[in-house]
Design an enzyme around this catalytic site. Structure first.
Site, mmCIF file in Angstrom:
data_model
loop_
_atom_site.group_PDB
_atom_site.id
_atom_site.type_symbol
_atom_site.label_atom_id
_atom_site.label_comp_id
_atom_site.label_asym_id
_atom_site.label_seq_id
_atom_site.Cartn_x
_atom_site.Cartn_y
_atom_site.Cartn_z
ATOM 1 N N LYS A 78 0.791 -1.446 -0.025
ATOM 2 C CA LYS A 78 -0.167 0.025 0.718
ATOM 3 C C LYS A 78 0.738 1.504 -0.122
ATOM 4 O O LYS A 78 1.830 0.823 0.668
ATOM 5 C CB LYS A 78 -0.892 -0.068 1.484
ATOM 6 C CG LYS A 78 -1.987 0.994 1.527
ATOM 7 C CD LYS A 78 -2.539 0.772 2.399
ATOM 8 C CE LYS A 78 -3.366 2.174 2.547
ATOM 9 N NZ LYS A 78 -4.606 1.872 3.783
ATOM 10 N N SER A 153 -9.632 1.717 3.479
ATOM 11 C CA SER A 153 -8.594 2.740 2.945
ATOM 12 C C SER A 153 -7.480 1.906 1.456
ATOM 13 O O SER A 153 -7.232 1.902 0.980
ATOM 14 C CB SER A 153 -8.179 3.507 2.613
ATOM 15 O OG SER A 153 -7.202 2.990 3.877
ATOM 16 N N SER A 177 -9.317 -0.360 7.088
ATOM 17 C CA SER A 177 -8.659 -0.791 5.725
ATOM 18 C C SER A 177 -8.584 -1.476 5.841
ATOM 19 O O SER A 177 -7.547 -1.874 4.759
ATOM 20 C CB SER A 177 -8.617 0.280 5.952
ATOM 21 O OG SER A 177 -8.886 2.149 5.698
#
Ligand code: GLN
Length: 482
Positions: A78, A153, A177
């Site tokens: 990420k 997210s 997330s």
């Protein structure tokens, strides 16, 4: 050939000389180029770094040296975790050209264990969001239904695993997330205990709630990645000096030993109105399956759950307003042209941050301001303690708590972008684990009538990821066998 590959498949194939790490990395890049234009999971590829690492693994294999546990495994990260020499944006325009000078500890540990880092994954700006639509670059499409969000997210991290553009990925979880996108995309995602995995090199959103954790297709792979990244790191003072068990070996311990049955808690607060009936049915069936596997199902009460979302959005925004003060146009990233210093600060932040980030900075600044601090921030901290105590009480009676991961399956792109409060409710079942610091995992437990994945969430005591993973693995195996 790469489809449905697990970490063990990769390592075994390289060890047996059936493939090389370099060939595999090239094959994944080919797939990314072919398929990611419709998914949007990646923001940056780091082919040179990946092929150099693959070369090192292939050299070891050629020399007959023992291979490390993640040898040649194509992974992706990420874009909120910094990577030395590789652009790291946090999904924000303000860091569009930011090239960090060092590696996040979790990334360095993956690479030291042999993993090949393919690139950086799309996410909501500064990890603020539940749909990945707050990325300053582009949305991510759910591989299971491209008209829908992958969750957020860490949407890119979940989608990359679901679309098999990486074997495993890292995400971050401040309020859900990792678990929420894992649930939406039909993969496994784990948020460890606070302090279990170093946050060094994780771009801070809300430091007391932020966690780094893995995504993969199976619980065993998640256990393997956790074993690699967990443990004390002198660079993060909040990382705990707690020994890291061999999570993979622990998986095989039977649920129903000779001693007492494992107890699974079910809290009515997680099954109230607003829970989609198909999600409810799938999660209840999963709990029934755990009972068949020999667990004892025990009702528990988590009475402060209804305050979790407001508490989270005060604590998280307060911490964010402070953490994001560092983006001032001087030290990092985007700097606007201006005629004096204060105008430069203002224009850099105004041009660099997106809407949701600005909203949170304003909310957090308000909650911390003189005159409002006691009413909001201090009150939220007190309620946070009550929420933590709810779990402490429940874990006196049970070993694991089972809940839905999300109230609904993946929603449509665009459906909630103009309604931040509706978006915030997507985290209603996940934020409590961040506030209390306990570990949580999401495992696929079924599909709705439109074939959209549904996730079962499990919580455990602080630092008891071993039990969490063991229960999740037993459930996953039983579901596969059914
Ligand atoms: N969706 C939540 C938020 O917007 C959680 C985000 C996260 O876990 N990073 O804050």
């Amino acid at each position: 050939m790469v489809s449905a590959l697990t970490i063990d498949d990769v390592r075994n194939a390289i060890e047996a000389g059936q493939t090389t790490a370099a060939a595999l990395a090239r094959e994944f890049y080919r797939r990314i180029r072919q398929e990611d234009s419709e998914i949007g999971a990646f923001l940056t590829l780091c082919e040179e770094r990946a092929l150099a690492q693959a070369g090192r693994i292939d050299q070891m294999a050629a020399e007959g040296k023992p291979l490390p546990p993640l040898a040649g495994v194509p992974v992706a990260i990420k874009d909120v975790m910094v990577t030395s020499g590789v652009r790291t944006t946090a999904g924000s325009k303000i860091l569009e050209n930011f090239i960090p000078p060092y590696d996040c500890t979790a990334v360095a540990r993956l690479e030291a264990a042999g993993a090949v880092i393919l690139g950086k994954l799309n996410c909501d700006e500064f990890a603020m969001g539940s749909s990945n639509e707050n990325s300053a670059y582009h949305a991510v499409h759910n591989p299971r239904d491209k008209s829908r969000v992958p969750g957020g997210s860490s949407g890119g991290s979940a989608a990359a695993v679901a679309a098999e553009l990486a074997v495993a990925t890292l995400g971050s979880d401040t309020g859900g997330s990792i678990r929420q996108p894992a649930s939406f995309c039909g993969v496994v995602g784990l948020k460890p205990t606070y302090g279990r995995v170093s946050r060094y090199g994780l771009i801070a959103f809300a430091s007391s709630l932020d966690h780094v954790g893995p995504f993969a297709k199976t619980v065993k792979e998640v256990a393997l990645v956790l074993r690699t990244i967990a443990g004390r790191d002198p660079m993060d003072a909040t990382s705990a000096e707690v020994p890291v068990p061999d999570y993979v070996a622990e998986l095989e311990k039977p649920l129903k030993g000779s001693g007492e049955a494992l107890k699974i808690g079910v809290a009515k607060e997680y099954f109230g109105s607003g829970l989609d009936p198909e999600v409810r049915a799938a999660v209840e069936a999963a709990i029934q399956k755990l009972a068949e596997l020999g667990c004892e199902v025990v009702p528990v009460s988590l009475p402060h759950t209804e305050y979790a979302i407001p508490t989270y959005y005060i604590v998280a925004t307060a911490e964010a307003s402070s953490n994001l003060a560092r983006y001032d146009g001087v030290r990092y990233g985007f700097r606007a042209k201006a005629s004096n210093l204060s105008e430069m600060y203002r224009l850099s932040r105004d041009g660099g941050f997106g809407m949701e980030v600005k909203r949170r900075i304003m909310l957090g600044t308000y909650a911390l301001s003189a005159g409002y601090y006691d009413a909001y921030y201090l009150k939220a901290q007190k309620v946070r303690t009550l929420l933590t105590r709810d779990f402490d009480e429940a874990f006196k009676k049970v070993d694991v708590i089972a809940t839905p991961t999300c109230p609904t399956p993946a929603f449509r792109l665009g459906e909630k972008v103009n309604d931040p409060l509706a978006m915030y409710l997507a985290d209603i079942y996940t934020v409590t684990a961040n506030l209390a610091g306990i570990p949580g995992i999401s495992v696929p437990c079924g599909e709705n009538h439109e074939k959209l994945p549904i996730g079962l969430q499990l919580f455990a005591r602080h630092f008891d990821e071993a039990t969490l993973l063991r229960v999740a693995h037993a459930y996953e195996q039983a579901r596969k066998a059914a």
